[in-house]
Enzyme design. Structure first.
Site, mmCIF file in Angstrom:
data_model
loop_
_atom_site.group_PDB
_atom_site.id
_atom_site.type_symbol
_atom_site.label_atom_id
_atom_site.label_comp_id
_atom_site.label_asym_id
_atom_site.label_seq_id
_atom_site.Cartn_x
_atom_site.Cartn_y
_atom_site.Cartn_z
ATOM 1 N N GLU A 72 -5.311 -15.210 37.733
ATOM 2 C CA GLU A 72 -4.778 -14.554 36.536
ATOM 3 C C GLU A 72 -5.122 -13.070 36.551
ATOM 4 O O GLU A 72 -4.285 -12.220 36.216
ATOM 5 C CB GLU A 72 -5.364 -15.221 35.295
ATOM 6 C CG GLU A 72 -4.974 -14.563 33.981
ATOM 7 C CD GLU A 72 -5.960 -14.917 32.882
ATOM 8 O OE1 GLU A 72 -6.098 -14.096 31.944
ATOM 9 O OE2 GLU A 72 -6.582 -15.984 32.946
ATOM 10 N N ASP A 76 -2.048 -10.306 36.667
ATOM 11 C CA ASP A 76 -1.805 -9.325 35.613
ATOM 12 C C ASP A 76 -1.402 -7.982 36.212
ATOM 13 O O ASP A 76 -0.427 -7.352 35.782
ATOM 14 C CB ASP A 76 -3.061 -9.180 34.758
ATOM 15 C CG ASP A 76 -2.917 -8.117 33.680
ATOM 16 O OD1 ASP A 76 -2.061 -8.284 32.801
ATOM 17 O OD2 ASP A 76 -3.655 -7.111 33.728
ATOM 18 N N ASP A 145 -1.266 -16.711 30.630
ATOM 19 C CA ASP A 145 -2.276 -16.634 31.685
ATOM 20 C C ASP A 145 -1.840 -17.433 32.915
ATOM 21 O O ASP A 145 -2.030 -16.991 34.059
ATOM 22 C CB ASP A 145 -3.608 -17.178 31.178
ATOM 23 C CG ASP A 145 -4.233 -16.306 30.103
ATOM 24 O OD1 ASP A 145 -3.779 -15.155 29.934
ATOM 25 O OD2 ASP A 145 -5.165 -16.779 29.421
ATOM 26 N N GLU A 148 0.768 -15.514 34.968
ATOM 27 C CA GLU A 148 0.174 -14.455 35.793
ATOM 28 C C GLU A 148 -0.523 -15.047 37.016
ATOM 29 O O GLU A 148 -0.440 -14.485 38.120
ATOM 30 C CB GLU A 148 -0.811 -13.640 34.945
ATOM 31 C CG GLU A 148 -0.108 -12.786 33.892
ATOM 32 C CD GLU A 148 -1.060 -12.113 32.940
ATOM 33 O OE1 GLU A 148 -0.621 -11.184 32.230
ATOM 34 O OE2 GLU A 148 -2.253 -12.517 32.875
#
Length: 264
Positions: A72, A76, A145, A148
């Site tokens: 995650e 991002d 989350d 990502e």
């Protein structure tokens, strides 16, 4: 020397994000294979996908599994970079400030949550028993989350070109909608709409409560005058108010159509 460095890098990544093969359950692998067949960019090594689907709550209950938290973290940055590049190419005449607003709207929790739902990610995430009970309450944050993590897993599995192809396909409609005047900031749009129509500003009443897992859950109510127009929830005050503004804007516009629309 370069080959040795690349080999060392691949080994390090493998240790961080790939679970122990012997302990991945047959049912989990079956579900992972099923999900992989639906993805626009399928995985070569399914064990990267297993990690992307493994929420920390599941990993804490099944110690042979690796949590998707590190993926995650990487995802991002990858999503932000690719979306920025796509917008740069799609809107060559846009100002930097406008590009930043567009990117923020696309990669915020609600935007990524929508992309995750489009993929059906909610049906395949591995959640622990406690988190599963809070699935609806924390769904946007969990799925954002997970999305990502999924992008990072694609990057580690097949490289940046594959990750960029995936993000381009998944965000294609959302970026296209920006050409048609999609709302980027619902709070600002609601304020402009209420001022224009009835010369009143919206007001927000936001409270926070502690969820069963110890995290904060914010609930926001938005009124225009004395009328309640929307309610929203989120993991922060800002997210809850934006969610409430989105619902309120839709309700307000249906009650107060533009003059040019009311006679249609």
């Amino acid at each position: 020397m370069t080959d040795n460095l690349n080999r060392s890098r691949r080994t390090a990544i493998h240790r961080i994000v790939v679970p122990k093969e012997d302990f991945t359950g047959a049912l989990v692998m079956e579900r992972t294979e099923e999900f992989n067949k639906t993805l626009p960019v399928p995985f070569k090594n399914l064990r990267y996908l297993v990690v992307a689907l493994t929420h920390s709550s599941f990993a804490s209950e099944h110690h042979s599994y690796t949590s998707n938290e590190k993926l995650e973290f990487v995802g991002d940055g990858v999503v932000n970079f690719i979306v920025a590049k796509l917008l740069f190419l799609e809107f060559p005449d846009a100002r930097e400030g406008d590009l930043s607003k567009m990117r923020a709207a696309l990669v915020k929790e609600q935007g990524i949550y929508t992309r995750a739902l489009d993929l059906g990610l909610d049906r395949y995430l591995l959640l622990g028993k406690g988190e599963d009970k809070l699935r609806d309450e924390r769904k946007p944050a969990i799925l954002a989350d997970g999305f990502e993590a999924l992008v990072a897993a694609i990057y580690f599995d097949s490289g940046m070109h594959a990750a960029e192809k995936f993000v381009t396909i998944v965000f294609h409609k959302a970026i296209g909608d920006l050409h048609n005047g999609a709302v980027l900031d619902h709070k600002t749009a609601l304020q402009e709409e209420t001022q224009r129509s009835i010369r009143l500003l919206p007001s927000y009443d936001t409270e926070v409560a502690r969820g069963e897992d110890g995290s904060d859950v914010f609930t926001s109510l938005v009124h225009v005058g004395s009328v309640l127009y929307g309610e929203g929830r989120g993991s922060s005050k800002k997210k809850a108010e934006e969610d409430a503004a989105r619902a309120a804007l839709e309700a307000f516009v249906s009650e107060h159509p533009h003059r040019g629309e009311s006679g249609q």
